[in-house]
Design a protein around this motif. Sequence first.
Motif, PDB file in Angstrom:
ATOM      1  N   TYR A   1       0.825  -1.201   0.000  1.00  0.00           N
ATOM      2  CA  TYR A   1       0.000   0.000   0.000  1.00  0.00           C
ATOM      3  C   TYR A   1       0.865   1.259   0.000  1.00  0.00           C
ATOM      4  N   ALA A   2       1.987   1.184   0.702  1.00  0.00           N
ATOM      5  CA  ALA A   2       2.863   2.355   0.844  1.00  0.00           C
ATOM      6  C   ALA A   2       3.462   2.796  -0.484  1.00  0.00           C
ATOM      7  N   SER A   3       3.532   1.881  -1.436  1.00  0.00           N
ATOM      8  CA  SER A   3       4.132   2.244  -2.728  1.00  0.00           C
ATOM      9  C   SER A   3       3.092   2.678  -3.766  1.00  0.00           C
ATOM     10  N   ALA A   4       1.830   2.676  -3.373  1.00  0.00           N
ATOM     11  CA  ALA A   4       0.798   3.190  -4.275  1.00  0.00           C
ATOM     12  C   ALA A   4       0.977   4.696  -4.442  1.00  0.00           C
ATOM     13  N   ALA A   5       0.285   5.252  -5.421  1.00  0.00           N
ATOM     14  CA  ALA A   5       0.450   6.679  -5.737  1.00  0.00           C
ATOM     15  C   ALA A   5       0.258   7.554  -4.501  1.00  0.00           C
ATOM     16  N   ASP A   6       1.010   8.649  -4.467  1.00  0.00           N
ATOM     17  CA  ASP A   6       0.985   9.607  -3.364  1.00  0.00           C
ATOM     18  C   ASP A   6      -0.337  10.378  -3.401  1.00  0.00           C
ATOM     19  N   LEU A   7      -1.230  10.099  -2.465  1.00  0.00           N
ATOM     20  CA  LEU A   7      -2.546  10.720  -2.473  1.00  0.00           C
ATOM     21  C   LEU A   7      -2.464  12.215  -2.196  1.00  0.00           C
ATOM     22  N   ASP A   8      -1.533  12.625  -1.352  1.00  0.00           N
ATOM     23  CA  ASP A   8      -1.380  14.056  -1.078  1.00  0.00           C
ATOM     24  C   ASP A   8      -0.958  14.810  -2.330  1.00  0.00           C
ATOM     25  N   ALA A   9      -0.092  14.189  -3.143  1.00  0.00           N
ATOM     26  CA  ALA A   9       0.328  14.819  -4.402  1.00  0.00           C
ATOM     27  C   ALA A   9      -0.863  14.946  -5.342  1.00  0.00           C
TER      28      ALA A   9
ATOM     29  N   LYS B   1      -4.014  15.255  -4.475  1.00  0.00           N
ATOM     30  CA  LYS B   1      -4.855  16.323  -3.951  1.00  0.00           C
ATOM     31  C   LYS B   1      -4.273  17.700  -4.257  1.00  0.00           C
ATOM     32  N   ARG B   2      -2.939  17.816  -4.207  1.00  0.00           N
ATOM     33  CA  ARG B   2      -2.306  19.115  -4.467  1.00  0.00           C
ATOM     34  C   ARG B   2      -2.479  19.527  -5.928  1.00  0.00           C
ATOM     35  N   VAL B   3      -2.306  18.580  -6.838  1.00  0.00           N
ATOM     36  CA  VAL B   3      -2.483  18.888  -8.259  1.00  0.00           C
ATOM     37  C   VAL B   3      -3.925  19.350  -8.520  1.00  0.00           C
ATOM     38  N   VAL B   4      -4.880  18.652  -7.947  1.00  0.00           N
ATOM     39  CA  VAL B   4      -6.285  19.030  -8.123  1.00  0.00           C
ATOM     40  C   VAL B   4      -6.563  20.380  -7.460  1.00  0.00           C
ATOM     41  N   ALA B   5      -5.961  20.612  -6.293  1.00  0.00           N
ATOM     42  CA  ALA B   5      -6.176  21.876  -5.581  1.00  0.00           C
ATOM     43  C   ALA B   5      -5.694  23.069  -6.397  1.00  0.00           C
ATOM     44  N   ILE B   6      -4.572  22.915  -7.059  1.00  0.00           N
ATOM     45  CA  ILE B   6      -4.010  24.022  -7.842  1.00  0.00           C
ATOM     46  C   ILE B   6      -4.707  24.147  -9.197  1.00  0.00           C
ATOM     47  N   ASN B   7      -4.745  23.048  -9.937  1.00  0.00           N
ATOM     48  CA  ASN B   7      -5.206  23.107 -11.323  1.00  0.00           C
ATOM     49  C   ASN B   7      -6.716  23.239 -11.470  1.00  0.00           C
ATOM     50  N   LEU B   8      -7.469  22.649 -10.566  1.00  0.00           N
ATOM     51  CA  LEU B   8      -8.928  22.648 -10.690  1.00  0.00           C
ATOM     52  C   LEU B   8      -9.602  23.559  -9.668  1.00  0.00           C
ATOM     53  N   VAL B   9      -9.338  23.320  -8.391  1.00  0.00           N
ATOM     54  CA  VAL B   9      -9.990  24.138  -7.361  1.00  0.00           C
ATOM     55  C   VAL B   9      -9.521  25.587  -7.459  1.00  0.00           C
ATOM     56  N   GLY B  10      -8.224  25.790  -7.681  1.00  0.00           N
ATOM     57  CA  GLY B  10      -7.702  27.148  -7.828  1.00  0.00           C
ATOM     58  C   GLY B  10      -8.309  27.874  -9.015  1.00  0.00           C
ATOM     59  N   THR B  11      -8.523  27.142 -10.104  1.00  0.00           N
ATOM     60  CA  THR B  11      -9.160  27.731 -11.283  1.00  0.00           C
ATOM     61  C   THR B  11     -10.586  28.157 -10.961  1.00  0.00           C
ATOM     62  N   TYR B  12     -11.335  27.296 -10.289  1.00  0.00           N
ATOM     63  CA  TYR B  12     -12.716  27.642  -9.970  1.00  0.00           C
ATOM     64  C   TYR B  12     -12.796  28.795  -8.970  1.00  0.00           C
ATOM     65  N   ASP B  13     -11.883  28.806  -8.003  1.00  0.00           N
ATOM     66  CA  ASP B  13     -11.878  29.893  -7.020  1.00  0.00           C
ATOM     67  C   ASP B  13     -11.629  31.231  -7.719  1.00  0.00           C
ATOM     68  N   ALA B  14     -10.668  31.246  -8.637  1.00  0.00           N
ATOM     69  CA  ALA B  14     -10.384  32.476  -9.383  1.00  0.00           C
ATOM     70  C   ALA B  14     -11.593  32.896 -10.214  1.00  0.00           C
ATOM     71  N   ILE B  15     -12.280  31.921 -10.811  1.00  0.00           N
ATOM     72  CA  ILE B  15     -13.460  32.232 -11.616  1.00  0.00           C
ATOM     73  C   ILE B  15     -14.538  32.882 -10.764  1.00  0.00           C
TER      74      ILE B  15
END
Length: 258
Positions: free
Chosen positions: A99-107, A109-123
Amino acid sequence: MDITGAAAVVTGGASGIGAATVRMLAARGAKVVVADLNEAAGVALAREVGGSFVKVDVTSTEDLVAAVDEAESLGPVRVLVNSAGIGWAQRTVGRDGRYASAADLDAFKRVVAINLVGTYDAIRLAATAMSRTEPLDTGERGAIVNLSSVAAFDGQIGQAAYSASKGGVVGMTLPVARDLAAIGVRVNTVAPGLVDTPIYGEGEASEAFKANLAQGVLFPKRLGGPSEIASMIVEAVTNSYLNAETIRVDGGIRMQPK
């Protein structure tokens, strides 16, 4: 839509596609707020075009409000370009079955926070400011252009986070355009292909790498230039009949799995 004397906010505006867009908007007569984390490059560009710089982390609503407030001090806010974004590549499952070697969930979330949530917040913030402006004779109050990517459609191995975030931008284009039609604001998205920016580095090895990437482009067989993407962004801003669309600017590329 005539943007002469209007205020514009460009997130991620200090470099690459964002910087090319800042210059083109300024050349059309807009007063541009360069909203970026890179203070040195952002200040220099703002001085070059006669605009302003605001240090912005797009995951901070407070920072975004500061950028929109600065734009309102320059003129009626009529333009928002969401160019800020990050990439990330990692396979969903590791090689060892842990399980520890599965994709980094925090990473993820960060990509989505910047690219998607940040875009919507700016809109939502910029559109609020636009709603307070007097409409033009055409009834328009403003235009918003988001940056997605061909990865929204042709995501490669390891691009789950990036593709999800950029696919989200595509997915919200129509509903947000429908929302903002009530205030006379258009919303479009531009999805670039492979663009020649400093992310690829410099030197012989970099050029060889880019030449290899270019083989997948239908025509012309090269990477795109930031100004070619910025040109479409400005068209989406100024063409009053372009609304609720996502436009690929990619030389016809269809990305392979890897």
